[in-house]
Design an enzyme around this catalytic site. Structure first.
Site, PDB file in Angstrom:
ATOM      1  N   ASP A  56       0.829  -1.207   0.000  1.00  0.00           N
ATOM      2  CA  ASP A  56       0.000   0.000   0.000  1.00  0.00           C
ATOM      3  C   ASP A  56       0.865   1.260   0.000  1.00  0.00           C
ATOM      4  O   ASP A  56       2.092   1.191   0.037  1.00  0.00           O
ATOM      5  CB  ASP A  56      -0.973  -0.007   1.189  1.00  0.00           C
ATOM      6  CG  ASP A  56      -0.295  -0.345   2.524  1.00  0.00           C
ATOM      7  OD1 ASP A  56       0.953  -0.313   2.582  1.00  0.00           O
ATOM      8  OD2 ASP A  56      -1.012  -0.640   3.488  1.00  0.00           O
ATOM      9  N   GLU A 132      -9.978  -1.124   4.619  1.00  0.00           N
ATOM     10  CA  GLU A 132     -10.551  -0.695   5.891  1.00  0.00           C
ATOM     11  C   GLU A 132     -11.898  -1.388   6.148  1.00  0.00           C
ATOM     12  O   GLU A 132     -12.488  -1.953   5.218  1.00  0.00           O
ATOM     13  CB  GLU A 132     -10.759   0.824   5.859  1.00  0.00           C
ATOM     14  CG  GLU A 132      -9.482   1.635   5.662  1.00  0.00           C
ATOM     15  CD  GLU A 132      -8.631   1.744   6.933  1.00  0.00           C
ATOM     16  OE1 GLU A 132      -8.733   0.890   7.832  1.00  0.00           O
ATOM     17  OE2 GLU A 132      -7.852   2.705   7.029  1.00  0.00           O
TER      18      GLU A 132
HETATM   19  C1  F6R Z   1       1.330  -0.837   6.186  1.00  0.00           C
HETATM   20  C2  F6R Z   1       0.074  -1.582   6.275  1.00  0.00           C
HETATM   21  C3  F6R Z   1      -0.783  -1.464   7.479  1.00  0.00           C
HETATM   22  C4  F6R Z   1      -0.080  -1.985   8.727  1.00  0.00           C
HETATM   23  C5  F6R Z   1      -0.995  -1.990   9.942  1.00  0.00           C
HETATM   24  C6  F6R Z   1      -0.260  -2.393  11.207  1.00  0.00           C
HETATM   25  O1  F6R Z   1       1.941  -1.067   4.927  1.00  0.00           O
HETATM   26  O2  F6R Z   1      -0.259  -2.261   5.347  1.00  0.00           O
HETATM   27  O3  F6R Z   1      -1.963  -2.178   7.231  1.00  0.00           O
HETATM   28  O4  F6R Z   1       0.368  -3.286   8.477  1.00  0.00           O
HETATM   29  O5  F6R Z   1      -1.550  -0.727  10.126  1.00  0.00           O
HETATM   30  O6  F6R Z   1       0.729  -1.477  11.482  1.00  0.00           O
HETATM   31  P1  F6R Z   1       1.815  -1.753  12.640  1.00  0.00           P
HETATM   32  O7  F6R Z   1       2.605  -2.935  12.182  1.00  0.00           O
HETATM   33  O8  F6R Z   1       2.659  -0.507  12.688  1.00  0.00           O
HETATM   34  O9  F6R Z   1       1.049  -2.027  13.882  1.00  0.00           O
END
Ligand code: F6R
Length: 231
Positions: A56, A132
């Site tokens: 993303d 989402e």
């Molecule tokens: C980022 C992504 C997001 C994160 C998710 C968790 O490329 O795809 O979906 O994987 O928000 O983020 P963390 O690992 O920082 O808790």
């Protein structure tokens, strides 16, 4: 968690040197990427034929800004693994033509016969990439208005307050069709959403819950993220 995820990515490339790999940013996979780079050096695995895409990107955030998926993927995975520019395709968050940006990504995934290994983190709201709550699970790459929790947690990745509104993301259908769809999660803050993801109803209100329908889906968690599981 990180060792297991790194080993699965390595196995994927050992079995298919020209594999298509999709990587998330965020905090969760950071140790996976560090270990991956170490193991690839130690075991002399050839990553020179694989192709890498980003899961993303934040719309409107320049690629040279720390916190953009471009910047973070280069820092944490492409540079350490010595992946060349010709082996990488990332969403252009500054593109004036979001539709063609998504079309390009979809064509690329199709040309490769789908994603071989997709590594995702999970948002506390259950998002995968920027799919989402409420997302249509049949979508391929698309742009998505970001959920309030994503907008709030997103600021943590940037040095300065950054205008965030939309994201570009691979779709859940591409994740679900990946030959390996990995979700990694650690820490107490992910315990509730991990329970909903693996024990709850499969629903687009918890996008990650679709992994229950994937034979090739693997959820890798630490004890804290597993602490609310009852089965
Ligand atoms: C980022 C992504 C997001 C994160 C998710 C968790 O490329 O795809 O979906 O994987 O928000 O983020 P963390 O690992 O920082 O808790």
């Amino acid at each position: 968690m990180s060792v297991a995820a790194a080993d699965i990515i390595i196995d994927c490339v050992k079995n298919k040197p020209n594999a298509l790999l999709a990587f998330a940013t965020g905090n969760t996979p950071l140790l996976t990427y560090k270990l991956l780079a170490e193991k690839v050096k130690e075991q002399q695995i050839d990553f020179s034929k694989c192709f890498c895409i980003g899961l993303d990107e934040w719309v409107g955030v320049p690629p040279n800004v720390k916190g953009s998926c471009h910047y973070d993927l280069h820092e944490h995975i492409f540079k350490p693994l010595d992946i060349k520019q010709s082996q990488i395709y990332l969403f252009d968050g500054l593109s004036a033509d979001i539709l063609s940006e998504c079309k390009k990504m979809n064509e690329l995934v199709r040309e490769h016969g789908g994603v071989d290994c997709l590594l995702a983190g999970i948002g506390v709201n259950g998002h995968i990439g920027f799919n989402e709550p409420g997302v249509d699970p049949s979508l391929e790459a698309h742009d998505q208005l970001l959920h309030p929790t994503t907008l709030a947690s997103g600021q943590n990745y940037f040095k300065e307050v950054t205008k965030l509104e939309k994201g570009l993301t691979l779709g859940l259908s591409q994740a679900m069709n990946a030959k390996k769809f990995l979700i990694v999660a650690n820490g107490k803050s992910k315990a509730d959403i991990i329970k909903k993801t693996v024990q709850g109803e499969v629903t687009n209100e918890v996008p990650a819950s679709y992994i229950q329908m994937c034979e090739n889906g693997i959820v890798i968690i630490d004890k804290e993220a597993a602490s609310e599981l009852t089965k």
